[in-house]
Structures are given as structure tokens and as C-alpha cells.
Design an enzyme around this catalytic site. Structure first.
Site, mmCIF file in Angstrom:
data_model
loop_
_atom_site.group_PDB
_atom_site.id
_atom_site.type_symbol
_atom_site.label_atom_id
_atom_site.label_comp_id
_atom_site.label_asym_id
_atom_site.label_seq_id
_atom_site.Cartn_x
_atom_site.Cartn_y
_atom_site.Cartn_z
ATOM 1 N N CYS A 77 56.111 -26.174 119.814
ATOM 2 C CA CYS A 77 55.235 -27.247 119.315
ATOM 3 C C CYS A 77 55.024 -28.340 120.346
ATOM 4 C CB CYS A 77 55.798 -27.840 118.024
ATOM 5 S SG CYS A 77 57.358 -28.717 118.250
ATOM 6 N N CYS A 117 65.581 -18.817 102.663
ATOM 7 C CA CYS A 117 64.113 -18.885 102.558
ATOM 8 C C CYS A 117 63.471 -18.191 103.766
ATOM 9 C CB CYS A 117 63.630 -20.325 102.429
ATOM 10 S SG CYS A 117 63.419 -21.207 103.989
ATOM 11 N N GLY A 270 58.208 -31.485 130.872
ATOM 12 C CA GLY A 270 58.684 -30.896 129.614
ATOM 13 C C GLY A 270 57.886 -31.321 128.405
ATOM 14 N N THR A 272 58.518 -33.648 126.474
ATOM 15 C CA THR A 272 59.390 -34.039 125.364
ATOM 16 C C THR A 272 59.302 -35.533 125.080
ATOM 17 O OG1 THR A 272 61.226 -34.312 126.906
ATOM 18 C CG2 THR A 272 61.048 -32.194 125.802
ATOM 19 N N LEU A 274 56.184 -37.530 126.356
ATOM 20 C CA LEU A 274 54.745 -37.762 126.178
ATOM 21 C C LEU A 274 54.249 -37.111 124.895
ATOM 22 C CD1 LEU A 274 52.874 -37.225 129.571
ATOM 23 C CD2 LEU A 274 52.956 -39.287 128.208
ATOM 24 N N HIS A 361 63.298 -38.086 132.132
ATOM 25 C CA HIS A 361 64.275 -38.867 131.356
ATOM 26 C C HIS A 361 64.440 -40.259 131.970
ATOM 27 C CE1 HIS A 361 67.784 -39.234 128.627
ATOM 28 N NE2 HIS A 361 68.227 -40.046 129.569
ATOM 29 N N ASP A 370 70.694 -41.775 126.930
ATOM 30 C CA ASP A 370 72.118 -41.475 127.087
ATOM 31 C C ASP A 370 72.544 -41.465 128.545
ATOM 32 O OD1 ASP A 370 72.935 -41.167 124.474
ATOM 33 O OD2 ASP A 370 72.291 -39.101 124.343
ATOM 34 N N LEU A 1271 73.886 -20.469 90.121
ATOM 35 C CA LEU A 1271 74.662 -21.345 91.019
ATOM 36 C C LEU A 1271 73.784 -22.146 91.985
ATOM 37 C CD1 LEU A 1271 77.615 -18.978 91.995
ATOM 38 C CD2 LEU A 1271 77.541 -20.673 90.193
ATOM 39 N N GLU A 1273 72.366 -25.092 91.978
ATOM 40 C CA GLU A 1273 72.501 -26.539 92.188
ATOM 41 C C GLU A 1273 73.933 -27.043 92.213
ATOM 42 O OE1 GLU A 1273 69.123 -28.666 89.764
ATOM 43 O OE2 GLU A 1273 69.938 -26.990 88.619
#
Length: 1342
Positions: A77, A117, A270, A272, A274, A361, A370, A1271, A1273
Site C-alpha cells: 500500500c 476470517c 521507501g 514510508t 511521504l 529517517h 527513535d 464460545l 464472546e
């Protein structure tokens, strides 16, 4: 209109096939390209920001530096399609298929029951597959690392990890492969009923049956790409899109020329940083420069005094480079590298580390970075380059603050980062604290470095840098300067903390909130650093040395250790089937989910995977930006002029009813919350529709009052429905006769469903009779059908809703899908064209509401021995702006409040508050997980006051004999007591309680806590009509059987269980049977698949249909008993016997009379108990889940693998509710936490280190199908055992610090809550703000 300039050809490979794109748009991501252009829909869209891993694929590239092929996982994505020139992409479809050959990863995750799922499964598969392409026999640590960026909301992760573990090298710990016995199988004392039973199984799959992994069968790197890589074309590639041009130069010289020509153009590697910014802020850069093909930017140089790392190296490569340096160099030289490595392990997920570059980074300068604080204190240097030449600038605070004098010039780029070696007497440490251990942005991060004068403890140089406490990374220069020359001792520590709090100041309104917590971390981290340095000094200086350093008390030593990341292990116990049961009968056996293999290959089709229909349009919703306002005007003119926009749907276009009077589908005149739907844009593509909504101008006039919090609602008397009340005994009288009374309050935050598949619907109008086909992701297709019918004013019989499978629901797809279905249907009718509506994660979280936040007040009266005589509880839930399910949630909450306890005098009252927030709705557990937290908090308070342990109070007040509940329903607590005793025994509770106390005596800064919680969970709806169900079973002339029923496949395996039922009843193997979909055309008037009874009631209906068919076949079978099934069916057809039957179940009787306060609202109860042990870090608020044992009463499980999966998944989801999942609202009522970055559901590292689940054997209930229980919930509330274990650990810390308990309980127990509760000298010294003097960043709505 001028013709756009010609683009170069984009050449790459997907699953071994060459792709040549001639007119590629740089704004298109790999995910969109795979799904729309190549129709490879196995790669899923779930968050769009790289935070969940559902779109993970593998990219392979030739690395020019090492001359090897690099395989790495990425999130599709975020990856711009243009960045893939010369790369090979492998998707889940490329590694195996149900129709050809399964890859071992796919086979094992399915057969290990690692899919529910199935929406997250392809991403999980690709993360594991990439790991195996790099490491044939990975270590467990590598496996955990590989899966750290993948989220799953269904399974609880354990079975996913179990499947991955089958590839790992054997760990030293477990002997199972050698001896056949697992070290964890021993459990508690042999006297327990579980151990006595010889028919208890602990294997849910047989590892020996898996096909081996054969690396020779993998796709090779395309030879054409290898040739391209070895003889790279140096020309610049240009790709022109509608708004953006992507330029990828082939040489460093060309890049520098381009940067000089386009100084404003960002460099993109990358994406990641922008990518998410462009998505959330709508930022567009007309020109993007891609340095991906320039090998000079990935070079690494090692010198005698340091390490130079190319800015183009990914963070994953940086991690490997640093690890290599640490292994080669002496410890004293690698202090900075070790600190960086520590943070690189927990920074984001593996996919993001593979994509993000070191240069990106550093240059992004995120305030929460970090690595930057460590690089600052490590004296890193930035090597810049431009056409003018090279220059160096220090990576310091001035650079990170963006000061022009210390920054890059517009034409410069960052070529590399130089990190010097550390030296003897130099100490570097890194610290971070986030909402959870892995894959979460840090609240505060820090880099700290000190150089001491040789062989002394005198500070020669000190450098402290913090992230998360300002708009940029902040250095504490003044404080450091003042401490130079001071000895490294206690007075220096005191002074340093005082100076730091003055210098690193954070205003009360600071973005991100958690201000006092962050201030505390600033000094807590320094204290940890102080201890670490003392500890290192001890190692450096020989004992004989005359110099005396301050001693660290042994009780302080644990403060030095970070919690390790460990993969969960455990045992799953269930009762094996009776030895006399036919081998063909699948009931009670751990059968794999019917769609498991298709989930793992990406061939399972979800709603948005359905191919585009001819003339299909895309719909995007326009929502309110105001919490309570009158709509003055809506200007659509600009939006309608945009290319591709077909229409805008408003309330005026609705031919029938626009929702309910107080709950409109589309707003008219007034909006009641931020996120209310006002209108919807319909366009040829999703991109065009999204651009159009930005052009719609809505003017508002604010209205009063604006209510967000429960307190405000109480003040304004703003309620959605009348009070619900239950009472027994004489509460006032009882309070007068007790020894002690305690009053307290409980605040429980809301919870987002965070189903992996967001809300989505496709509406296809047919050519005649106003018929509509609706494909929708819902738990209640009949409700969608009815809502569309009333909205369009056409009969229900013209509308068919289809549900193949749902990518998670948890209650969030009961009511909401009807709204989206109806709005999309209006669009389809108005335009006469099919409509597809797929919500972005941000919109889904903004619009749909979730679990009701709760505020509860209790007053409990008890004797000194802990016996509770009277309990008065008043609850308020935050219902949001419309009624929705709030009245039923209030009723269920009140009905279930007593949990497992018999208290003679009770009063329970509940109200649903009306506020200007999106309406809250059904959520797994339906009020029970919030309400019962109050009851259990009362128990803890009573224990504290009596000086007894909470488990003693629980046991003393539990139901003991056949009795009646507060609403006069009779039941026997025998199974409840069995679960409790079994849990005490299996968890070795009492001996571990003593060990915890022993640990707490020896450790001041770390504390352990242990808690055991009983549960009486009532199943079903409190109305008989909601328990009815129908099924339709066809037998075809070839003997195959088609089963349809009213339940929807949400991941809970209902279709699998229904075929197990049909297989037993028809005495036929499951291979003869098929479930196609749930459709309102085959089974009408269905009830929502909810309240844990889907399998119960639909199983009864399927059973009924099969029995009718078998009865019809009886004469034929009698006549030819030796015949085959096929013979019998052929004969039945010849004899004109109907081979189709409708099965029906009229439902369990259930009713509740609220006037009288009595009834039989629930068909039966599920009992259980859970014991959890945790360890907390009092300095940071972090916690580690050490062990959880769950005993659940499943009676005779239809499918133990599925049922254990439901228990584990709901437990982990509950654990999230009580520990990490925190919704943050602005003072204007805007939800901040709208994606996986801000809202933290549990990840694979949050699962308890030891996780044992046992289904209680030998219990029966004649009411249900084959004595099974629902079972879905019940496990949710057992997650509170972790909450109360944390509470227990905090209480131990408070007791040691002489802090008086205040009996205000707040959930979730986030690091912030835990740290601030463990008050100490550091929390005492921080400045506190008067709340009246500033506007907070966020407000508490419970």
C-alpha cells in the site's frame, strides 16, 4: 488540451511474469496495481498506511554492492509502482494455489488453524515466505521479527506462530520432537480431573503430515532482470502522471543535476514518510526524485574510528551492518551501535524497516524518531553532496529543528551518515517507551551518552537527547553543561533531574497529550541511564581499585533489564471423541476451517475482491467536520465539474425513508457528530471520487450544547433511553449492618472493532423490476435488505443480499452495513449503474463507532472476613448521538453485572448517555466486558480493605449451590466451580502467588502481579424470536449436498461446523458437501450472526433439514441396505421423492420483564476462569505478560480447533481492550486514533509468554446441538485477568511506597496509567499543570 510528455517504459516482474507499463502514474501504488490492473486480489487493502501488514508481498532485487539477490517483505500500500523498475514482485498467488500446488507455508498456516476470517492471512504467509527465502531454518527470534509488522484481529496469533515454528531450528527448550512429550504438558497436580482423564488431547494438528519445504521449487530471480542489473542503463527514467512526474536518474551526477534543477523536489525511497503524509494531508509534490538506482548511496565504509553508512541503505540493512560491527569490534567501541540496534529491533515492523531508508529517517526529522536522539548524542555527521561538491554538517539539534544555518541547502542531498566508534570510559544508552513493546511510535525516546575522566567517576562530557517531547528532537545542552565535572553519584542524579525538567519542558496542551507521563519518562530514563553507567563502571574497575563508586542495591538491579521479546508457547487441551464414534463422523474433531487453504493462497474472495462490473462507479462519503451544528448550505458545483464525477447523492435523492427520525442515513439540516454522513460522491474511479469530496463546500452554524463526556451528559440530563434497574434484597438495611463500606469509581475506555476488512458493499441494479443484487460484508444481510427496501421504497423481494465471507465483524457489522448498503443503493438507482463503496480505514474508524465507554460508581458493604453483604452499582455508558444498540447494551450490562457472585442485597442501575460522538454499537461481549470490570474492581477493593487476597474474596462470594440470579433465573454453579478449581490447579496458582510475593520483596523497580478471574457468561439474545433459524439443504442427483443456512461466516468457522452437523446427520463424509454463500434469496428473514449462538441455532436448523431428508430416504435405504449413497439418491429421484428440505429451529425460549425485574433472558451460560501473571516496570509503565491459563466450559465442542481459536482470539482482543487500545478525541470531538499508527491492537509480541487453554471435559447441556456451547464472546472478559494482574503488581509497588489506594480504576492500563500509579520521587518532582489554565490536546469521554 496539450498531450502529456511521453513516459519511459516501466519494466518489472510479478510472479515470474514480465510486466511492461507504458503510461504509468507515479501516484499509483503497487497494491492498487496488483488488485486493479493484474486482478491479483490476494494482497489485501486494510489500512493503506503500512501499519497492518495485510498487503505484504515480497520484492526481490539485485544488490549492486553485494552482487547478491535480496529478498525482502514490503507493504504494497505504500510502494509507488514507479519504484519497482528492475524488481521482481512475488504475491501470495505466486507461491502456491489450491488448484495447482500449495506452498508449505500456506499449507501449514491453514492446517495449524492459523486462519479465522482469513483477511490477514495472505500477508502473514508472505512475511513467513520471505523469511524462509532468506533463512531456510530460521530462529524463533527471526520468526517473531518477521511477523511483528502483521496484525491479526481474530486468532490471538498463537496458531500462526505454531505454524511458523514448524520451520524453525529446534530450540533447546522443548523436547517434544525428541521425546514426543511437551515440557508444558505436565500442568498442575496429578489429582486434577484434567490430568486423570486419559481422553484428553493436546494436538490440534499432526506435524508429520506436512509436506517438506523444498527450496529448489521456488521462483527464480528472472534472468532478464539479472542481465539488466549487471549492465545497468545509466539513462534517466521519467514517468509522467496526471499531477506528478517521477524521475529516476541512473547516475549520481544526473541526480545532483536534477536536484539543482528541481530544488523543491523531495527524494523518495521507501515512501514510508511521504506516503502516509500524502494520504492524510493530501500533499502533492509535482516532481519526485528517486535515487533507488544509485549504488553510491548504499555504500558502507569502515574505518578505524567509525562507520559510514549510505543514506540509501534501508533500516533493515543498517541493522545488519551494525550487528556485524558489534560482533567484530571490542565492546567499548560499539556503545553507540548497540544503542541503535536496540531501537532498530522495535522500530516499526519488518516491512517498514525493509523499505525505510536511513537517509529518509534522518531527513524526515520526526519528533518521535527513535534513531535521531542516539545519532545526536553519538556525534554522527551528515555527509552532503551537490554539484558544488561535498560538505559535512553535524547531526545535531539545530539540524533536527530545521534551522536554515544547520540544514541542507535546497540543491544538496544526504549521501551518507558517519557514526564514530565509542571509546573506553564512554557509555551510550537508548531508551523508548511506547503504547506497546513492538511496532508502535514512541511516546518518548532518548539517547544518552557520558564520557567519564579515565578511572574516575567524574563527568567529562555529557549528552542527552529526547524525542517525543517537542516539535523536534530536543537536546538538554544547558543541563549537560552544568553537570560537567560532577561525580557520577546520587547528588548529581538529583540535580540532573531538576535541571532536565526545567530544560526539557512540555506545555500542558502539547500535541499527543500524556504530558505528565512524558515528563516523568524524561527523568525516569535518566535514572535508568545512571544505574546502567554505575553497573558498567563496576565491570571496568577491578575490585582492588581504591576508588569507591556508589553501590547499586540488588533490589534496583532489575531496573536495568528490558523485557525480552519471546514467542508464546503453551498447551491446548480438549476432550477427544468417544472411541466408538465413527471415523467418518467429524463432530468433536479439530477439523480445519473450510476456507483455510483458500485464505492462505489468497483465493478466498472477499467483497472488494469481486471483479469490477461493467459501468461500475465508485462511491466516497462526505462527513461532517462539526460535532453539533446546523447545515447552512452545501455547494456541490466545483465537485460536479471535476473529470469523472457522475453525481453527488444527498438526502433529497432518497425515494423512500431516510433512516429513522433521530438516526438519518444522510444528514438533513443538522449534524450531531463529527463523522456523520452528509452526502456521497459517485465517480468513475475511487481517485476521482476522493478528489471531488475535497471540493464540496459545507457551511455550518454551531449549535449548543456540545456534549462529549459522560459527565457532561449527566449534567445536561442527556440520555438516550429510560434507566434500567434490577434490585434484590434490602440494600439500605444491609449497608447499616456491615463492618465496612467502600465506594469507588471505574472508567472503561471505548474500543474500536478494527476488523481487518473495512466496511464495504457492492450494489448492482438489474435491468428489470427494480431488482438489486447486493454483495456486502455484514453479520446481518436481512437487516441490510430491509433497510434498502425502506430507503428505496421497493418490496423486500426485489433485493437479494449475498454474503460469501466477512473479514471480521465483532458486532461492528451488525447494524452499520445497512447504512452503507442503503446509501450505495440510492446511488445505484439514481445513476442506473453498479456502485462500489469501500471505506478507508480512517473513515471507517471515524464514522462507525465502537464499544461503549463506561463510567461506573459502586458502593460495597462487607464484613471484615470479606463476605460481601450489599452492592450498589450505577453505570453510565457513552452511547453517542443516536440510540443504535445502546438500550440493549444497557440491559445486558445490568443483567450480567453480578458475574459469578451471590450477593444477597443488590441494586444495579444503568443509563445510556446521548453525546455528540458517533453512535456506539454492538461489540463482542455486548456490555459484559465493561460492566463486569466494575464488579471485579469491587472485589479488589474489598480485598485491599480486609487485608486479604482478591482470590480469597472471589471464592468466598461465589455461587456455591443451585440458586437464582438477580433476575430470578435458576442455574447450577457446579461447572463454574469446576472451572475455578481447575484453573487454580492447572495454573499452580497458590505456589506462583508465593513466588510473585518473593520476587516483589527482592525487586523495587519491577513488580509482578497475578490474578485469577471467574466468569459466568450468558449466551444469546434476551428474546425468543431472535433465536429462530432456518436452513435449506439440497441433495443433487450425483449425491453431492449443498447446505445453506442463515448464519454468516465471519471467521468463526460457522460453515465448517454446519457441514460437520450435516455430515453426522446424513452419515456422509464432508467431502460430499458444500456451502456456497449466505443469501437472503435462499434463507429469508434471518437473524444477525451474533450473541455467540450462530452455530447453536443454525446447527439445529441444518440438523432438522437433514433429518427430514433422511426420513424421506428411509424406505429406499431399507429396500437396498447394501446400496451406495449415490444409488439411494438416484432411486429417490426416480421415485419422485423431494431431495430438498427446509430445516427450521423455533428458538430457545427467552424473555425479560423489566417492570417486575425478572425473567429467563438467556438460554444457557458459559463458565470459565483465567489466571494471568505479569511483570511491570515501575519506571516506564511497560508490562510483560508472563503466563495465562484459561479453562473454558465448552461442553462437547463441535470443533475443538475452532473453539480454542475463538477463546484465544477473544481473550487477546479483551486483553487489548484492557491494556493498549485507547481512543483519543480532541476537545472538538474529532477522533485522533484513526489507524494502526495511533490505535494499538495487540501484536504478536503482546501474547503471553506461556498461553494455555483447556476446554473443560465431561460437561453436558441437553439444550444445544450435540451438547455444544457458543464460545464466540465469552473469552473477551477473561482478558481482564491481565488487567487485574497489572493492578496487583501496581498495588505491590504502592504498598512498598506507602501510597494510599484511591479506588479509582481506569481501563485501559496503558503504560501511562501504570507509570503514574507507581508514584515515586520521579513522579513527585515533575511540574503539574492546573487543567483550568490550558485547553488539553485530548479529552476523556468515559
Amino acid at each position: 488540451m496539450s498531450c502529456p510528455p511521453k513516459s519511459d517504459d516501466l519494466v518489472f516482474f510479478v510472479n515470474g511474469r514480465k510486466v511492461i507499463e507504458r503510461n504509468v502514474d507515479p501516484e499509483v501504488t503497487l497494491l492498487n496495481f496488483l488488485r486493479k490492473n493484474l486482478r491479483l486480489t490476494g494482497t489485501k487493502y486494510a489500512c493503506g498506511r503500512g501499519g497492518c501488514g495485510a498487503c505484504t508481498v515480497m520484492v526481490s532485487k539485485h544488490d549492486p554492492v553485494s552482487a547478491k539477490i535480496r529478498h525482502f517483505s514490503i507493504t504494497a500500500c505504500l510502494v509507488p509502482i514507479c519504484s519497482l523498475y528492475g524488481a521482481a514482485v512475488t504475491t501470495v498467488e505466486g507461491i502456491g494455489s489450491v488448484n495447482t500446488r500449495l506452498h508449505p507455508v500456506q499449507e501449514r498456516i491453514a492446517r495449524s488453524h492459523g486462519t479465522q476470517c482469513g483477511f490477514c492471512t495472505p500477508g502473514m504467509v508472505m512475511s513467513m515466505y520471505t523469511l524462509l527465502r532468506n533463512h531456510l531454518q530460521p530462529s524463533e527470534e527471526q520468526l517473531m521479527e518477521a511477523l511483528g509488522g502483521n496484525l491479526c484481529r481474530c486468532t490471538g496469533y498463537r496458531p500462526i506462530l505454531a505454524s511458523g515454528r514448524t520451520f524453525c531450528v529446534e530450540s533447546a527448550g522443548c523436547q517434544k520432537k525428541r521425546t514426543g512429550k511437551c515440557c508444558l504438558d505436565l500442568g498442575g497436580n496429578d489429582s486434577s480431573s484434567l490430568s486423570r482423564e486419559s481422553d484428553i488431547c493436546t494436538d490440534l494438528f499432526v506435524e508429520e503430515e506436512f509436506q517438506p519445504l523444498d527450496p529448489t521449487q521456488e521462483l527464480i530471480f528472472p534472468p532478464e532482470l539479472l542481465r539488466m542489473a549487471k549492465n545497468p542503463e545509466k539513462q534517466t527514467l521519467t514517468f509522467h502522471g496526471e499531477r506528478v512526474t517521477w524521475i529516476s536518474p541512473g547516475t549520481l551526477k544526473d541526480l545532483l543535476e536534477l536536484k539543482a534543477k528541481h530544488p523543491e523536489a523531495p527524494l523518495i525511497l521507501g515512501n514510508t514518510s511521504l506516503g502516509p503524509a500524502m494520504k492524510s494531508q493530501g500533499r502533492v509534490h509535482p516532481i519526485l526524485l528517486s535515487p533507488a538506482r544509485i549504488s553510491e548511496l548504499s555504500m558502507v565504509f569502515k574505518t578505524s574510528d567509525g562507520l559510514t553508512i549510505g543514506a540509501g541503505c534501508s533500516l533493515a540493512q543498517v541493522k545488519d551492518i551494525l550487528a556485524e560491527q558489534v560482533s567484530e569490534l571490542p565492546e567499548e567501541k560499539t556503545q553507540t551501535y548497540r544503542a541503535l540496534l536496540k531501537h532498530l529491533k522495535s522500530l516499526a515492523g519488518q516491512q517498514i524497516r525493509n523499505m525505510a531508508s536511513l537517509g529518509g529517517h534522518v531527513i524526515s526529522r520526526h519528533c518521535y524518531s527513535d534513531l535521531n536522539p542516539i545519532l545526536v548524542v553519538g556525534n554522527a555527521t551528515l555527509n552532503l553532496i551537490s554539484e558544488e561538491g561535498t560538505r559535512q554538517i553535524p547531526l545535531n539539534d539545530h539540524f533536527l529543528a530545521g534551522l536554515a544555518s544547520a540544514d541542507l541547502k535546497p540543491e544538496e542531498i544526504l549521501e551518507s551518515v558517519y557514526i564514530p566508534h565509542s571509546q573506553k570510559w564512554e557509555f551510550v544508552s537508548a531508551f523508548r517507551q511506547a503504547q506497546c513493546q513492538q511496532n508502535a511510535l514512541a511516546d518518548v525516546s532518548a539517547g544518552m551518552r557520558v564520557i567519564l575522566e579515565e578511572a574516575t567517576d567524574t563527568i567529562k562530557e555529557l549528552s542527552l537527547s529526547y524525542g517525543g517531547v517537542g516539535e523536534a528532537t530536543i537536546g538538554a545542552h544547558k543541563s549537560c553543561q552544568q553537570l560537567i565535572g560532577r561525580p557520577w553519584n546520587e547528588p548529581m542524579l538529583e540535580e540532573a533531574c531538576r535541571l532536565l525538567l526545567e530544560e526539557v519542558s512540555l506545555p500542558g496542551w502539547a500535541p499527543g497529550g500524556r504530558v505528565e507521563f512524558k515528563r516523568t519518562l524524561v527523568v525516569s530514563f535518566f535514572f535508568k541511564f545512571y544505574l546502567e553507567v554505575l553497573q558498567e563502571l563496576k565491570k571496568l574497575v577491578k575490585v582492588s581499585d581504591s576508588h569507591h563508586y556508589p553501590e547499586i542495591s540488588d533490589r534496583f538491579l532489575s531496573a536495568l533489564e528490558d523485557f525480552p521479546v519471546t514467542g508464546p508457547r503453551g498447551v491446548q487441551r480438549y476432550q477427544s471423541v468417544d472411541s466408538h464414534q465413527s471415523l467418518q463422523d467429524p463432530v468433536g474433531r479439530p477439523i480445519m476451517h473450510l476456507s483455510g487453504l483458500k485464505h492462505a493462497t489468497g483465493e478466498a474472495i472477499f467483497c472488494d475482491d469481486i471483479p469490477m462490473v461493467d459501468r461500475e462507479l465508485f462511491m466516497v462519503l462526505v462527513t461532517s467536520t462539526k460535532a453539533h451544528a446546523k447545515i447552512i448550505s452545501i455547494d456541490l458545483s466545483e465537485a460536479l465539474e471535476l473529470p469523472g464525477v457522475v453525481d453527488v447523492i444527498t438526502a433529497e435523492d432518497i425515494p423512500g425513508t431516510n433512516g429513522a427520525e433521530d438516526d438519518k442515513l444522510l444528514a438533513v439540516d443538522e449534524v450531531l457528530c463529527v463523522g456523520q454522513i452528509i452526502c456521497a460522491v459517485v465517480a468513475e474511479t475511487d481517485v476521482q471520487a476522493k478528489r471531488a469530496i475535497e471540493k464540496i463546500k459545507i457551511t455550518y452554524k454551531d449549535l449548543e450544547p456540545i456534549i462529549f463526556t459522560i459527565n457532561d451528559a449527566i449534567k445536561h440530563n442527556s440520555f438516550l433511553c429510560p434507566e434500567k434497574k434490577l434490585e434484590q434484597g434490602n440494600i439500605e438495611e444491609a449497608f447499616e449492618k456491615v463492618d465496612q463500606i467502600v465506594e469507588g469509581e471505574v472508567h472503561v475506555g471505548g474500543q474500536e472493532h478494527f476488523y481487518m476488512e473495512t466496511q464495504r458493499v457492492i450494489v448492482i441494479p438489474k435491468a428489470e423490476d427494480k431488482e438489486l443484487d447486493i454483495y456486502v460484508s455484514t453479520q446481518d444481510p436481512a437487516h441490510v435488505q430491509k433497510t434498502v427496501s425502506s430507503t428505496l421504497n421497493i418490496p423486500i423481494n426485489r433485493i437479494t443480499c449475498h454474503v460469501k465471507r466477512v473479514g471480521g465483524g465483532f458486532g461492528g457489522k451488525v447494524g452499520r452495513p445497512a447504512v452503507f448498503g442503503a446509501i450505495a443503493a440510492v446511488g445505484a438507482i439514481k445513476t442506473g449503474r453498479p456502485i462500489r463503496l469501500v471505506l478507508d480505514r480512517e473513515d471507517d474508524m471515524l464514522i462507525t463507532g465502537g464499544r461503549h465507554p463506561l463510567f461506573g460508581k459502586y458502593k460495597v458493604g462487607f464484613m471484615n472476613n470479606g463476605r460481601i453483604k450489599a452492592l450498589d452499582i450505577e453505570c453510565f455508558i457513552n452511547g453517542g448521538c443516536t440510540l443504535d444498540d445502546s438500550e440493549q447494551v444497557t440491559e445486558f450490562l445490568i443483567l450480567k453485572l453480578e458475574n459469578a457472585y451471590k450477593i444477597r442485597n443488590l441494586r444495579f442501575r444503568g443509563r445510556a448517555c446521548m453525546t455528540n460522538l458517533p453512535s456506539n454499537t454492538a461489540f463482542r461481549g455486548f456490555g459484559f466486558p465493561q460492566g463486569t470490570l466494575i464488579t471485579e474492581s469491587c472485589i479488589t477493593a474489598v480485598a485491599a480493605k480486609c487485608g486479604l487476597l482478591p482470590e480469597e474474596i472471589r471464592e468466598k462470594n461465589m455461587y456455591k449451590t443451585v440458586d437464582k440470579t438477580i433476575y430470578k433465573q435458576a442455574f447450577s454453579p457446579e461447572t463454574l466451580i469446576r472451572c475455578w478449581n481447575e484453573c487454580l490447579d492447572k495454573s499452580s496458582f497458590h505456589s506462583r502467588r508465593m513466588q510473585v510475593e518473593e520476587f516483589n520483596k527482592k525487586n523495587y523497580w519491577k513488580k509482578k502481579g497475578i490474578a485469577i478471574i471467574p466468569m459466568k457468561f450468558s449466551v444469546g439474545f434476551a428474546a425468543t424470536s431472535y433465536h429462530q433459524a432456518a436452513a435449506l439443504v439440497h441433495i443433487y442427483t450425483d449425491g453431492s449436498v449443498l447446505v445453506t443456512h442463515g448464519g454468516n461466516e465471519l471467521g468463526q468457522g460457522i460453515h465448517t461446523k454446519m457441514l460437520q452437523v450435516a455430515s453426522r446427520e446424513l452419515k456422509l463424509p464432508m467431502s460430499y458437501m458444500h456451502v456456497c454463500e449466505t443469501s437472503t434469496a435462499t434463507v429469508p428473514n434471518t437473524i444477525a450472526t451474533a450473541a455467540s449462538i450462530g452455530s447453536d441455532v443454525n446447527g439445529k436448523a441444518v440438523q432438522n433439514a437433514c433429518q427430514i431428508l433422511l426420513k424421506r430416504l428411509e424406505p429406499i435405504i431399507k429396500k437396498n441396505p447394501g446400496g451406495t449413497w449415490e444409488d439411494w439418491i438416484e432411486a429417490a429421484f426416480e421415485q419422485r421423492i423431494s431431495l430438498s428440505a427446509t430445516g427450521y429451529f423455533r428458538g430457545y425460549k427467552a424473555y425479560m420483564d423489566w417492570e417486575k425485574g425478572e425473567g429467563d433472558p438467556f438460554p444457557y451460560y458459559v463458565y470459565g476462569a483465567a489466571c494471568s501473571e505479569v511483570e511491570i516496570d515501575c519506571l516506564t509503565g511497560a508490562h510483560k505478560k508472563i503466563r495465562t491459563d484459561i479453562i473454558m466450559d465448552a461442553c462437547c465442542s463441535l470443533n475443538p480447533a475452532i473453539d480454542i481459536g475463538q477463546v484465544e482470539g477473544s481473550f487477546i482482543q479483551g486483553m487489548g481492550l484492557y491494556t493498549t487500545e485507547e481512543l483519543k478525541y480532541s476537545p472538538e470531538g474529532v477522533l485522533y486514533s484513526r489507524g494502526p499508527d495511533e490505535y494499538k491492537i495487540p501484536t504478536i509480541t503482546d501474547v503471553p509468554e506461556e498461553f494455555n487453554v483447556s476446554l473443560l471435559p465431561s460437561s453436558q447441556t441437553p439444550l444445544t446441538i450435540y451438547s455444544s456451547k457458543g464460545l464466540g464472546e465469552s473469552g473477551m472478559f477473561l482478558g481482564s485477568s491481565v488487567f487485574f494482574a497489572i493492578t496487583d503488581a501496581v498495588a505491590a509497588a504502592c504498598k512498598e511506597r506507602d501510597i494510599v489506594e484511591d479506588f479509582i480504576v481506569k481501563s485501559p492500563a496503558t503504560p501511562e496509567q501504570v507509570r503514574m500509579a507507581c508514584a515515586d520521587r520521579f513522579t513527585e518532582m515533575i511540574p503539574r499543570d492546573d487543567p483550568k489554565t490550558f485547553k488539553p490536546w485530548s479529552i476523556p469521554i468515559a
